[in-house]
Design a protein around this motif. Sequence first.
Motif, PDB file in Angstrom:
ATOM      1  N   TYR A 233       0.845  -1.202   0.000  1.00  0.00           N
ATOM      2  CA  TYR A 233       0.000   0.000   0.000  1.00  0.00           C
ATOM      3  C   TYR A 233       0.875   1.244   0.000  1.00  0.00           C
ATOM      4  O   TYR A 233       1.810   1.361   0.799  1.00  0.00           O
ATOM      5  CB  TYR A 233      -0.895  -0.036   1.235  1.00  0.00           C
ATOM      6  N   VAL A 234       0.560   2.170  -0.908  1.00  0.00           N
ATOM      7  CA  VAL A 234       1.289   3.426  -1.026  1.00  0.00           C
ATOM      8  C   VAL A 234       0.279   4.572  -0.923  1.00  0.00           C
ATOM      9  O   VAL A 234      -0.434   4.871  -1.873  1.00  0.00           O
ATOM     10  CB  VAL A 234       2.040   3.516  -2.370  1.00  0.00           C
ATOM     11  N   PRO A 235       0.146   5.222   0.228  1.00  0.00           N
ATOM     12  CA  PRO A 235      -0.801   6.338   0.348  1.00  0.00           C
ATOM     13  C   PRO A 235      -0.297   7.564  -0.405  1.00  0.00           C
ATOM     14  O   PRO A 235       0.892   7.885  -0.377  1.00  0.00           O
ATOM     15  CB  PRO A 235      -0.847   6.598   1.860  1.00  0.00           C
ATOM     16  N   VAL A 236      -1.216   8.245  -1.094  1.00  0.00           N
ATOM     17  CA  VAL A 236      -0.872   9.438  -1.870  1.00  0.00           C
ATOM     18  C   VAL A 236      -1.930  10.509  -1.627  1.00  0.00           C
ATOM     19  O   VAL A 236      -2.953  10.280  -0.976  1.00  0.00           O
ATOM     20  CB  VAL A 236      -0.764   9.126  -3.382  1.00  0.00           C
ATOM     21  N   PHE A 237      -1.701  11.690  -2.196  1.00  0.00           N
ATOM     22  CA  PHE A 237      -2.589  12.815  -1.952  1.00  0.00           C
ATOM     23  C   PHE A 237      -3.883  12.771  -2.769  1.00  0.00           C
ATOM     24  O   PHE A 237      -4.926  13.221  -2.317  1.00  0.00           O
ATOM     25  CB  PHE A 237      -1.867  14.138  -2.256  1.00  0.00           C
ATOM     26  N   ASN A 238      -3.823  12.261  -4.005  1.00  0.00           N
ATOM     27  CA  ASN A 238      -5.002  12.316  -4.878  1.00  0.00           C
ATOM     28  C   ASN A 238      -4.887  11.311  -6.014  1.00  0.00           C
ATOM     29  O   ASN A 238      -3.840  10.677  -6.201  1.00  0.00           O
ATOM     30  CB  ASN A 238      -5.202  13.740  -5.438  1.00  0.00           C
ATOM     31  N   GLY A 239      -5.964  11.193  -6.773  1.00  0.00           N
ATOM     32  CA  GLY A 239      -6.013  10.203  -7.843  1.00  0.00           C
ATOM     33  C   GLY A 239      -5.063  10.486  -8.981  1.00  0.00           C
ATOM     34  O   GLY A 239      -4.451   9.564  -9.538  1.00  0.00           O
ATOM     35  N   THR A 240      -4.942  11.745  -9.375  1.00  0.00           N
ATOM     36  CA  THR A 240      -3.998  12.092 -10.439  1.00  0.00           C
ATOM     37  C   THR A 240      -2.582  11.740 -10.011  1.00  0.00           C
ATOM     38  O   THR A 240      -1.795  11.176 -10.785  1.00  0.00           O
ATOM     39  CB  THR A 240      -4.100  13.582 -10.788  1.00  0.00           C
ATOM     40  N   GLY A 241      -2.251  12.045  -8.765  1.00  0.00           N
ATOM     41  CA  GLY A 241      -0.934  11.694  -8.252  1.00  0.00           C
ATOM     42  C   GLY A 241      -0.716  10.199  -8.253  1.00  0.00           C
ATOM     43  O   GLY A 241       0.389   9.714  -8.567  1.00  0.00           O
ATOM     44  N   ALA A 242      -1.751   9.437  -7.890  1.00  0.00           N
ATOM     45  CA  ALA A 242      -1.638   7.977  -7.889  1.00  0.00           C
ATOM     46  C   ALA A 242      -1.351   7.463  -9.296  1.00  0.00           C
ATOM     47  O   ALA A 242      -0.469   6.613  -9.499  1.00  0.00           O
ATOM     48  CB  ALA A 242      -2.923   7.351  -7.350  1.00  0.00           C
ATOM     49  N   ASN A 243      -2.075   7.983 -10.272  1.00  0.00           N
ATOM     50  CA  ASN A 243      -1.880   7.530 -11.653  1.00  0.00           C
ATOM     51  C   ASN A 243      -0.497   7.892 -12.179  1.00  0.00           C
ATOM     52  O   ASN A 243       0.185   7.069 -12.794  1.00  0.00           O
ATOM     53  CB  ASN A 243      -2.956   8.134 -12.562  1.00  0.00           C
ATOM     54  N   VAL A 244      -0.093   9.139 -11.959  1.00  0.00           N
ATOM     55  CA  VAL A 244       1.206   9.584 -12.468  1.00  0.00           C
ATOM     56  C   VAL A 244       2.338   8.823 -11.786  1.00  0.00           C
ATOM     57  O   VAL A 244       3.302   8.400 -12.433  1.00  0.00           O
ATOM     58  CB  VAL A 244       1.366  11.102 -12.287  1.00  0.00           C
ATOM     59  N   LEU A 245       2.239   8.634 -10.478  1.00  0.00           N
ATOM     60  CA  LEU A 245       3.264   7.885  -9.758  1.00  0.00           C
ATOM     61  C   LEU A 245       3.350   6.455 -10.277  1.00  0.00           C
ATOM     62  O   LEU A 245       4.437   5.942 -10.565  1.00  0.00           O
ATOM     63  CB  LEU A 245       2.967   7.895  -8.260  1.00  0.00           C
ATOM     64  N   ALA A 246       2.213   5.797 -10.402  1.00  0.00           N
ATOM     65  CA  ALA A 246       2.205   4.407 -10.862  1.00  0.00           C
ATOM     66  C   ALA A 246       2.787   4.286 -12.264  1.00  0.00           C
ATOM     67  O   ALA A 246       3.680   3.461 -12.511  1.00  0.00           O
ATOM     68  CB  ALA A 246       0.783   3.861 -10.837  1.00  0.00           C
ATOM     69  N   LEU A 247       2.287   5.094 -13.183  1.00  0.00           N
ATOM     70  CA  LEU A 247       2.723   4.980 -14.573  1.00  0.00           C
ATOM     71  C   LEU A 247       4.181   5.389 -14.749  1.00  0.00           C
ATOM     72  O   LEU A 247       4.899   4.823 -15.582  1.00  0.00           O
ATOM     73  CB  LEU A 247       1.813   5.801 -15.476  1.00  0.00           C
ATOM     74  N   SER A 248       4.631   6.357 -13.966  1.00  0.00           N
ATOM     75  CA  SER A 248       6.040   6.756 -14.037  1.00  0.00           C
ATOM     76  C   SER A 248       6.944   5.637 -13.544  1.00  0.00           C
ATOM     77  O   SER A 248       8.020   5.395 -14.104  1.00  0.00           O
ATOM     78  CB  SER A 248       6.277   8.020 -13.207  1.00  0.00           C
TER      79      SER A 248
END
Length: 363
Positions: free
Chosen positions: A55-70
Amino acid sequence: MTLDFTSDHAAPAHPAVLAAVAEANRGRTPSYGADPWTREAERRLRQVFGPTASYVPVFNGTGANVLALSAMTRRWESVLCAEDAHVHTDETAAPERAGLKLVLAPSPAGRIRPGGLAPHLAPGNRHRAQVSVLSLTQSTELGTCYDVADLRALCAEAHDLGLAVHLDGARLANAAATLGVSWAELTTAVGVDVVSLGSSKNGGLLGDGLVVLDPGTVPGIEFLQKAVGQLPAKTRFVSAQLLALLEDDLWHRNAEHANRQASRLAAGLGALPDVGLPVPTEANAVFVDLAAPVADRLTQDVALTTWRASGERRLLRLMTAWDTDPADVDRVVALVAAALGAGRPKRADQVCSSPTAPAVPRP
């Protein structure tokens, strides 16, 4: 304006979530994910998704997507997604700003169909970004859902082609409630590698998370999380919200209510003359096609999204949420009926319900 159907983000946080945040706001605790709430959230998520999930907590959905895809791509690689995927249409070029090349696939009714991934790849062609990830949105940007069979087929096809699979699950709860399955059945069991798990659209206050199912697809994500500004210092407050939503299946009850109100709204609108429902309502989004004067009158009383304006017609999107009042749904239907001067309802065979309805592109 008292009626707001713009987004499920417009809804307040669920009282249980607020209570959990208040309970977490006691005393001192380690930061950056070392707190008891985050450890407990990961333990619970392993019960849900499987024993290897992290589990990786993040601030928001866009951040989750960008972090994952990066984390899932190298500099010369790209991401294959639906032509109306949220990462393409509604993240203000955040993936591109992060250096991600998006390759778009046709998506009738919002869904990429199995069997058509290979033509979008150019393996070995040094003049083309090499596709390394398939990103799917569940539920889709048009409010439809990938069923388990299609997800399994898409993941198998992607893996056979050497691609990892990312799932943008901002509304995964709504899809699971619609299909009557668990999160694991829509992710781990079908071969998804990384999930952006949304909570803020389903009763959360703020913050979302990543669930990594195959750690080999996201090397160095713990460093990248900090580098892209998605490492909350006080992770306990993000994780406490997730724990509240997992308690007694609150996530499911919230999503089920939102879906039920969307179905109620679609049924009411679909019974009116000169009202189109161009895609099926499968989660908590209703797309309605109205004559421009009717749509303009409706927007005076209801906050909503104008998805597309074409000539004398308007395509509107109305979103329901965990707190949507059925009486408000009925008020919207009544407002449309009044604007139409409606007299006789449509026949049942005139109401769109087919899962193969045409796609609704966004400009």
